[in-house]
Design a protein around this motif. Structure first.
Motif, PDB file in Angstrom:
ATOM      1  N   CYS A 221       8.366  -2.126   6.711  1.00  0.00           N
ATOM      2  CA  CYS A 221       7.344  -2.099   5.661  1.00  0.00           C
ATOM      3  C   CYS A 221       6.163  -1.230   6.067  1.00  0.00           C
ATOM      4  CB  CYS A 221       6.874  -3.516   5.333  1.00  0.00           C
ATOM      5  SG  CYS A 221       6.447  -4.498   6.759  1.00  0.00           S
ATOM      6  N   LEU A 222       5.467  -0.734   5.061  1.00  0.00           N
ATOM      7  CA  LEU A 222       4.272   0.064   5.303  1.00  0.00           C
ATOM      8  C   LEU A 222       3.176  -0.820   5.885  1.00  0.00           C
ATOM      9  CD1 LEU A 222       4.203   2.193   2.033  1.00  0.00           C
ATOM     10  CD2 LEU A 222       4.738   3.005   4.340  1.00  0.00           C
TER      11      LEU A 222
ATOM     12  N   THR B  53      17.725   2.212   4.453  1.00  0.00           N
ATOM     13  CA  THR B  53      16.766   1.247   3.890  1.00  0.00           C
ATOM     14  C   THR B  53      16.819  -0.111   4.579  1.00  0.00           C
ATOM     15  OG1 THR B  53      18.389   0.551   2.212  1.00  0.00           O
ATOM     16  CG2 THR B  53      16.836   2.329   1.613  1.00  0.00           C
TER      17      THR B  53
ATOM     18  N   LYS C 163      -0.739  -2.154   6.901  1.00  0.00           N
ATOM     19  CA  LYS C 163      -2.072  -2.218   6.314  1.00  0.00           C
ATOM     20  C   LYS C 163      -2.903  -1.066   6.871  1.00  0.00           C
ATOM     21  CE  LYS C 163      -1.890  -7.292   6.364  1.00  0.00           C
ATOM     22  NZ  LYS C 163      -2.503  -8.520   6.953  1.00  0.00           N
TER      23      LYS C 163
ATOM     24  N   CYS D 155       2.553  -5.568   8.342  1.00  0.00           N
ATOM     25  CA  CYS D 155       2.990  -5.304   6.969  1.00  0.00           C
ATOM     26  C   CYS D 155       1.883  -5.625   5.966  1.00  0.00           C
ATOM     27  CB  CYS D 155       4.208  -6.168   6.634  1.00  0.00           C
ATOM     28  SG  CYS D 155       5.720  -5.727   7.512  1.00  0.00           S
ATOM     29  N   GLN D 156       1.878  -4.876   4.879  1.00  0.00           N
ATOM     30  CA  GLN D 156       1.004  -5.200   3.763  1.00  0.00           C
ATOM     31  C   GLN D 156       1.481  -6.502   3.107  1.00  0.00           C
ATOM     32  OE1 GLN D 156       0.734  -1.881   1.030  1.00  0.00           O
ATOM     33  NE2 GLN D 156       0.499  -0.379   2.685  1.00  0.00           N
ATOM     34  N   ASN D 157       0.598  -7.135   2.388  1.00  0.00           N
ATOM     35  CA  ASN D 157       0.933  -8.384   1.712  1.00  0.00           C
ATOM     36  C   ASN D 157       0.554  -8.279   0.232  1.00  0.00           C
ATOM     37  OD1 ASN D 157       1.748 -10.973   1.264  1.00  0.00           O
ATOM     38  ND2 ASN D 157      -0.086 -11.932   2.109  1.00  0.00           N
TER      39      ASN D 157
ATOM     40  N   LYS E 178      14.225  -4.829   6.859  1.00  0.00           N
ATOM     41  CA  LYS E 178      13.616  -3.699   6.153  1.00  0.00           C
ATOM     42  C   LYS E 178      12.232  -3.425   6.737  1.00  0.00           C
ATOM     43  CE  LYS E 178      15.861  -4.574   1.671  1.00  0.00           C
ATOM     44  NZ  LYS E 178      15.610  -4.761   0.212  1.00  0.00           N
TER      45      LYS E 178
ATOM     46  N   PRO F  33       4.652  -7.128   0.938  1.00  0.00           N
ATOM     47  CA  PRO F  33       5.154  -5.962   1.681  1.00  0.00           C
ATOM     48  C   PRO F  33       5.611  -4.832   0.765  1.00  0.00           C
ATOM     49  CG  PRO F  33       6.751  -7.744   1.719  1.00  0.00           C
ATOM     50  CD  PRO F  33       5.507  -8.304   1.101  1.00  0.00           C
ATOM     51  N   VAL F  34       5.347  -3.627   1.236  1.00  0.00           N
ATOM     52  CA  VAL F  34       5.840  -2.410   0.578  1.00  0.00           C
ATOM     53  C   VAL F  34       6.805  -1.755   1.561  1.00  0.00           C
ATOM     54  CG1 VAL F  34       5.250  -0.175  -0.408  1.00  0.00           C
ATOM     55  CG2 VAL F  34       3.688  -2.123  -0.695  1.00  0.00           C
ATOM     56  N   PHE F  35       8.035  -1.581   1.157  1.00  0.00           N
ATOM     57  CA  PHE F  35       9.065  -1.129   2.096  1.00  0.00           C
ATOM     58  C   PHE F  35       9.192   0.388   2.119  1.00  0.00           C
ATOM     59  CE2 PHE F  35      10.299  -5.446   0.816  1.00  0.00           C
ATOM     60  CZ  PHE F  35      10.209  -6.056   2.055  1.00  0.00           C
ATOM     61  N   LYS F  36       9.693   0.882   3.231  1.00  0.00           N
ATOM     62  CA  LYS F  36       9.876   2.314   3.430  1.00  0.00           C
ATOM     63  C   LYS F  36      11.263   2.565   4.003  1.00  0.00           C
ATOM     64  CE  LYS F  36       7.742   2.144   8.026  1.00  0.00           C
ATOM     65  NZ  LYS F  36       6.728   2.726   8.930  1.00  0.00           N
TER      66      LYS F  36
END
Length: 248
Positions: free
Chosen positions: A215-216, A241, A218, A224-226, A213, A228-231
């Protein structure tokens, strides 16, 4: 103006002989058989290979570097390739010697023009093998295997923004070869595809049992953000997805 009798006689008797000798020497020099080696192996389905042999002048004559290309086409099934590559040949009065062979490994993963890419390899001609380099077997064959992995990513091109595109990474696609050992030898270079694809950049996708998957990132970073935020992403026009199955 009439030429002196001795001059006319010399030209009549000797010039044809000298001309014939010159042409005979030139003909025998340029027709000397060159030396060759064979590059062969197997390509996976939807792969092709181009080998570009580069030559330099070996005997100090007034010549320039040259290149010869050998290429297999794409096929939908695995295929055997076989190139007979000169180690040396004559170009007029010049002796051309193989300096290196560049390899261009092409792979396609779809039917669109942009859904194909390539990686490089090389056959390096040396006077002495590096330590640990493979050698020719008693049969005259040197065998190596290259492993190619598809690296997937989301395209940043405006025409296909967010669509899955791929890079090709091939490890072991080449060899060191001693030039004076090459004539009549066979280099067998096999290519296989790693069944496990990987993201082109670390920490941009997260792996789950059902697949990868995206992720958006930072702010200001590709990672990836921590947490994670998925896109979503696009694959062959579908909104997806998870890769490679599109949906979970």
């Amino acid at each position: 103006m009439d030429l002196p009798i001795k001059t006319r006689l010399f030209r009549t008797l000797f010039w044809p002989s000298l001309l014939g000798l010159s042409l005979s020497a030139c003909s025998s020099f340029s027709s000397m058989a060159g030396e060759n080696f064979t590059l062969e192996g197997e390509l996976p389905a939807n792969f092709s290979l181009k080998a570009q042999a580069h030559y330099g002048v070996a005997n100090g004559c007034d010549g320039r570097r040259q290149a010869k290309s050998f290429k297999s086409g794409f096929q939908s099934d695995p295929q055997q390739y076989r190139f007979r590559i000169p180690v040396s040949y004559r170009e007029g009065l010049c002796e051309m010697r193989l300096a290196r062979v560049g390899l261009f490994i092409h792979g396609r993963y779809g039917n669109k023009d942009w859904q194909q890419t390539y990686d490089n390899g090389s056959l390096v001609i040396v006077d002495k093998l590096p330590e640990g380099a493979p050698v020719f077997q008693a049969s005259g064959t040197l065998t190596k295997q290259a492993e190619c992995t598809w690296w997937f990513q989301q395209s940043t091109a405006k025409s296909r923004l967010g669509e899955i595109s791929k890079l090709l990474n091939c490890k072991g696609a080449g060899a060191h070869l001693v030039g004076n050992e090459l004539p009549d030898k066979t280099v067998r270079l096999e290519f296989r595809v790693n069944l496990e694809e990987e993201p082109s950049h670390d920490d941009t996708w997260v792996k789950f049992p059902e697949g990868w998957k995206p992720c958006l990132p930072k702010p200001g970073w590709p990672n990836c953000q921590n947490p994670p935020v998925f896109k979503t992403f696009k694959m062959n026009g579908r909104e997806c997805t998870v890769y490679p199955n599109c949906t979970e």
